[in-house]
Design an enzyme around this catalytic site. Sequence first.
Site, PDB file in Angstrom:
ATOM      1  N   ARG A 238       0.863  -1.179   0.000  1.00  0.00           N
ATOM      2  CA  ARG A 238       0.000   0.000   0.000  1.00  0.00           C
ATOM      3  C   ARG A 238       0.899   1.229   0.000  1.00  0.00           C
ATOM      4  O   ARG A 238       1.934   1.248   0.666  1.00  0.00           O
ATOM      5  CB  ARG A 238      -0.914   0.022   1.232  1.00  0.00           C
ATOM      6  CG  ARG A 238      -2.106  -0.931   1.157  1.00  0.00           C
ATOM      7  CD  ARG A 238      -3.147  -0.500   0.118  1.00  0.00           C
ATOM      8  NE  ARG A 238      -4.302  -1.393   0.058  1.00  0.00           N
ATOM      9  CZ  ARG A 238      -4.390  -2.447  -0.753  1.00  0.00           C
ATOM     10  NH1 ARG A 238      -3.400  -2.753  -1.565  1.00  0.00           N
ATOM     11  NH2 ARG A 238      -5.478  -3.198  -0.753  1.00  0.00           N
ATOM     12  N   GLU A 267      -3.058   7.784  -3.818  1.00  0.00           N
ATOM     13  CA  GLU A 267      -3.584   7.185  -5.029  1.00  0.00           C
ATOM     14  C   GLU A 267      -4.926   7.797  -5.417  1.00  0.00           C
ATOM     15  O   GLU A 267      -5.770   7.943  -4.536  1.00  0.00           O
ATOM     16  CB  GLU A 267      -3.759   5.688  -4.743  1.00  0.00           C
ATOM     17  CG  GLU A 267      -3.411   4.818  -5.890  1.00  0.00           C
ATOM     18  CD  GLU A 267      -3.316   3.360  -5.477  1.00  0.00           C
ATOM     19  OE1 GLU A 267      -2.406   2.988  -4.720  1.00  0.00           O
ATOM     20  OE2 GLU A 267      -4.182   2.612  -5.925  1.00  0.00           O
ATOM     21  N   HIS A 285      -1.327   0.369 -10.025  1.00  0.00           N
ATOM     22  CA  HIS A 285      -1.980  -0.585  -9.092  1.00  0.00           C
ATOM     23  C   HIS A 285      -2.590  -1.780  -9.845  1.00  0.00           C
ATOM     24  O   HIS A 285      -3.805  -1.984  -9.817  1.00  0.00           O
ATOM     25  CB  HIS A 285      -3.046   0.123  -8.228  1.00  0.00           C
ATOM     26  CG  HIS A 285      -3.308  -0.589  -6.927  1.00  0.00           C
ATOM     27  ND1 HIS A 285      -3.762   0.052  -5.795  1.00  0.00           N
ATOM     28  CD2 HIS A 285      -3.171  -1.893  -6.572  1.00  0.00           C
ATOM     29  CE1 HIS A 285      -3.913  -0.832  -4.809  1.00  0.00           C
ATOM     30  NE2 HIS A 285      -3.556  -2.026  -5.263  1.00  0.00           N
TER      31      HIS A 285
HETATM   32  C1  GLV Z   1      -4.879  -4.998  -4.127  1.00  0.00           C
HETATM   33  O1  GLV Z   1      -4.195  -4.058  -3.829  1.00  0.00           O
HETATM   34  C2  GLV Z   1      -5.412  -5.902  -3.155  1.00  0.00           C
HETATM   35  O2  GLV Z   1      -5.356  -5.625  -1.948  1.00  0.00           O
HETATM   36  O3  GLV Z   1      -5.930  -6.947  -3.576  1.00  0.00           O
END
Ligand code: GLV
Length: 325
Positions: A238, A267, A285
């Site tokens: 993250r 983000e 992402h």
């Molecule tokens: C993506 O970031 C997830 O947590 O699956």
Amino acid sequence: MSKNVYVTRLIPDHGLDLLKKFCDKVDMNPHDRPLTRRELLKAIQGRDAVLTQLVDKIDSEALAAARGVKIIANYAVGFDNIDLPAATAQGVFVSNTPGVLTDTTAEMAWSLLFSVSRRIVEGDKMMRDGEFKGWAPLLLLGQDISNKTLGIVGAGRIGTAMAMMSKGFNMRVLYWDKMKNESLEKELGARQVNLDTLLQESDVVSLHVNMTGETRHLIDKEQFERMKPTAVLINTSRGPVINEKALVEALKSGRIFGAGLDVYEKEPSLTPGLERLPNVVLAPHIASATVETRTKMAILAAENILAALQGKRPPSLVNTEVWKG
Ligand code: GLV
Ligand code: GLV
């Protein structure tokens, strides 16, 4: 039990088909964008289940709007977008999609690592811009990966998979985690160390921690100062785990060799300056974004909903204390 489900963003058919087959009503965000806050609060009213995305903030206000909901099934392994204590206090199940995206996410961490170490994106740009003037002994020199030290920050499922994939590269593996990881130690001879040691000794630092109050800015100015000038930092966890301002400084000043990011502190925005640096590879992402994995995630999220609505324990229930079966 009634089965009225809301899906906050179009997901692969296999998951939707399952929901449609077993539920009375399945509504979905009709737009090719996330719902606005207002739209979300309205759409989730009166539902028995909501299938959410990691961009949907499910806080106490959203849980109040969704009063009566049995389950929030997050289409992600991370669930930092959901106020878990509030959901638990209201007896609402929260589920995620662990396991099915582990290898895919680890593969993305490796993809970023190779791209940064071997300067693939810079080279690609050079070719497209017509700047390649022929082979040269000092052109785009990178960093080797084989026989180097890999530092895994957070040795859960994904961190473990990333480490296991290093076997072919004969790497020395260090890890930082609260828990001892027997399989990493046995299979790779990995060593559990404190974060400072990991940062000082690793050539590659790959982040795989959950996002919590404790991991926010885990990698900050002080941590960059401990890293090798040849180090590569990879983040598929993250964004807020890294202080992005400190990262921009570290990359600009050559404090580290480079970074590969799939996630961002604010983000989808970037900290100013990041977009102009050549020694960072930026992915939008997409660590779990393969056809196979997104399909498995859709099925698993749907299975969690169906279980909850049939009075069964959801297979990947996060707040297990809500289950009274
Ligand atoms: C993506 O970031 C997830 O947590 O699956
Ligand atoms: C996430 O699934 C992790 O445990 O790494």
